[in-house]
Write a protein that holds these residues in place. Structure first.
Motif, PDB file in Angstrom:
ATOM      1  N   SER A  38      46.622  36.813  41.702  1.00 14.07           N
ATOM      2  CA  SER A  38      45.858  36.920  40.452  1.00 14.07           C
ATOM      3  C   SER A  38      45.393  38.351  40.220  1.00 14.07           C
ATOM      4  O   SER A  38      45.299  38.794  39.058  1.00 14.07           O
ATOM      5  CB  SER A  38      44.664  35.958  40.476  1.00 14.07           C
ATOM      6  N   ASP A  39      45.117  39.101  41.285  1.00 13.59           N
ATOM      7  CA  ASP A  39      44.775  40.525  41.124  1.00 13.59           C
ATOM      8  C   ASP A  39      45.892  41.291  40.429  1.00 13.59           C
ATOM      9  O   ASP A  39      45.640  42.251  39.692  1.00 13.59           O
ATOM     10  CB  ASP A  39      44.525  41.162  42.500  1.00 13.59           C
ATOM     11  N   ARG A  40      47.134  40.897  40.664  1.00 11.81           N
ATOM     12  CA  ARG A  40      48.289  41.616  40.139  1.00 11.81           C
ATOM     13  C   ARG A  40      48.814  41.039  38.824  1.00 11.81           C
ATOM     14  O   ARG A  40      49.758  41.585  38.247  1.00 11.81           O
ATOM     15  CB  ARG A  40      49.422  41.578  41.169  1.00 11.81           C
ATOM     16  N   ALA A  93      40.486  30.301  43.966  1.00 10.53           N
ATOM     17  CA  ALA A  93      40.511  31.747  44.179  1.00 10.53           C
ATOM     18  C   ALA A  93      40.286  32.493  42.861  1.00 10.53           C
ATOM     19  O   ALA A  93      39.554  33.491  42.810  1.00 10.53           O
ATOM     20  CB  ALA A  93      41.839  32.161  44.800  1.00 10.53           C
ATOM     21  N   ALA A  94      40.919  32.015  41.795  1.00  8.56           N
ATOM     22  CA  ALA A  94      40.769  32.667  40.498  1.00  8.56           C
ATOM     23  C   ALA A  94      39.373  32.466  39.922  1.00  8.56           C
ATOM     24  O   ALA A  94      38.782  33.389  39.333  1.00  8.56           O
ATOM     25  CB  ALA A  94      41.825  32.123  39.535  1.00  8.56           C
ATOM     26  N   ILE A  95      38.812  31.266  40.070  1.00  8.93           N
ATOM     27  CA  ILE A  95      37.458  30.998  39.575  1.00  8.93           C
ATOM     28  C   ILE A  95      36.446  31.886  40.289  1.00  8.93           C
ATOM     29  O   ILE A  95      35.550  32.474  39.669  1.00  8.93           O
ATOM     30  CB  ILE A  95      37.118  29.504  39.764  1.00  8.93           C
ATOM     31  N   ARG A 112      39.659  42.451  44.094  1.00 15.60           N
ATOM     32  CA  ARG A 112      38.552  41.494  44.175  1.00 15.60           C
ATOM     33  C   ARG A 112      39.022  40.092  44.554  1.00 15.60           C
ATOM     34  O   ARG A 112      38.413  39.419  45.387  1.00 15.60           O
ATOM     35  CB  ARG A 112      37.821  41.436  42.824  1.00 15.60           C
ATOM     36  N   GLY A 113      40.089  39.627  43.912  1.00 15.84           N
ATOM     37  CA  GLY A 113      40.571  38.284  44.190  1.00 15.84           C
ATOM     38  C   GLY A 113      41.048  38.132  45.619  1.00 15.84           C
ATOM     39  O   GLY A 113      40.735  37.151  46.297  1.00 15.84           O
TER      40      GLY A 113
END
Length: 422
Positions: free
Chosen positions: A90-92, A143-145, A365-366
């Motif tokens: 999700s960071d990418r 993880a995204a939340i 961050r993720g």
């Protein structure tokens, strides 16, 4: 907290340190999505997996406790890898819907489908496979939340937002337990949890636009550097390492309390209706937790300090856990559940804010929060391996809860090693 949602900045806003306070609508929608994920986890963990383990154990040569330990342990191993992996993806992510939203949608939809597959398990192996799929998919959404908070919430609001997320978490635990117990059967319980998990994320993904990462801000792809990024050096980031260890120990203590709760009520306290007893204890715990989780987070924001709240909440939880060892009666279990809720409420909100305060890089961050969240998942692996031999060979539930109290107390004391946060 203002009534408006935060403005979504253009360009590299996804990597900027947030300064605008988030509104009530954003916080409520993210909290509902978080609670929905916990419904998908704890309906099975509190009721459904234990019931299936009891059904499938005869003929396997294993006790129901051992079956449950193997299945939950296998799922926790998957969770260990899934949370940081999907956090890093999700960071990418540079999708037009943002970095986090695509994974929230895909993870919750996959989790709902996996719960339905788990409902049709015909034996221990299919049960384990289904639970591993649930952990894989729901950890993508979780993880995204989790990463949305440091993306969007300024530091001095993270205690209160963490409090609302913690309240949603315990309501998800209670809701999942209640749905599983009231649905009228294992299959119906899984179906109810699946429907709620999917529906609960919709208000956030439909009403609140995510921050978009420009492709120019994403590092070039290489498997070697991607895999190497998961190693966080304790020497370079000692505060992150100590924060991780303290969270792991306190969560391990809590996992040891919860793992065999159904069997503790049935086999040690001889409760007339153990499933109802689990629901009652969960509700008592929830009431006291909800009374402190938001208050603790807001108070921490106002005084600008985290460590004292985490230390004393950990000590209080250790005392309550020790009470389960020394006062093995139904009233004792109720009192211990209430005190555990008070301590865990403060810990949940303030420790989350502390974790976000020690993150090294905005670009990761993720992934970094995913590595930190291993401290939530790893206890699910360690707890069965530690609890099963204690209960069956090394002294039973009294020794189990004394060990759990000692572990939690160690976690509380080690919070003092974190130097960079008040």
């Amino acid at each position: 907290m203002t009534a408006a949602d935060p403005v979504v900045p253009a360009g590299d806003g996804a990597l900027a340190e947030p300064v605008e306070r988030v509104g009530r609508g954003w916080t409520a929608a993210l909290s509902l999505a978080n609670g929905a994920i916990w419904v998908g986890w704890f309906g099975p963990l509190q009721i459904l997996l234990a019931s299936q383990a009891e059904d499938f154990a005869p003929g396997t040569g294993m006790s129901k406790e051992t079956v449950l330990a193997w299945v939950t342990g296998a799922g926790a191993v998957v969770s260990l890898a899934a949370n940081p992996f999907f956090g890093a993806l999700s960071d990418r992510t540079t999708a037009r819907w943002g970095r986090r939203t695509p994974w929230i949608v895909a993870g919750s939809a996959g989790g709902a489908l996996s719960l339905l597959l788990l409902a049709g398990a015909g034996g221990v192996w299919t049960m384990a496979a289904g639970w591993c799929l649930v952990q894989l998919t729901l950890n993508a959404a979780f993880a995204a939340i989790t990463a949305a908070v440091p993306d969007r919430v300024p530091r001095l609001q993270r205690g209160s937002v963490g409090g609302w997320l913690g309240a949603a978490q315990i309501l998800g635990v209670v809701g999942g337990t209640g749905l599983a117990a009231a649905a009228g059967g294992t299959g119906a319980g899984y179906a109810a949890c699946a429907m709620f998990t999917l529906a609960g994320v919709l208000p956030y993904v439909l009403r609140h636009p995510d921050l978009r990462l420009p492709a120019s801000a994403r590092a070039p792809w290489a498997w070697r550097s991607f895999l190497a990024s998961f190693r966080l050096s304790p020497r370079r980031h000692p505060d992150l390492a100590w924060a991780w260890l303290t969270r792991f120990l306190i969560n391990l203590s809590n996992a040891l309390v919860l793992l065999y709760l159904l069997y503790y009520l049935r086999d040690r306290l001889h409760h007339h209706d153990p499933e109802e007893g689990v629901l009652v204890l969960t509700a008592v715990n929830a009431v006291t937790l909800l009374a402190t989780v938001v208050v603790g987070g807001v108070w921490s924001d106002r005084v600008g300090r985290r460590k004292p709240f985490v230390i004393w909440s950990g000590v209080l939880m250790a005392v309550a856990t020790a009470a389960l060892a020394g006062w093995q009666t139904w009233p004792g279990a109720i009192v211990a559940s209430a005190v555990l809720g008070i301590g865990f409420g403060v810990f949940t909100s303030v420790d989350f804010a502390l974790m976000t305060d020690v993150l090294p890089e905005a670009l990761d961050r993720g992934k970094d929060l995913g590595v930190i969240n291993i401290a939530n998942a790893l206890p699910q692996v360690a707890a069965p391996a530690l609890a099963a031999p204690i209960v069956t060979h090394l002294g039973g539930y009294r020794v189990l809860y004394l060990v759990s109290a000692a572990i939690g107390l160690a976690g509380a004391v080690l919070v003092r090693r974190i130097r960079g946060v008040e």
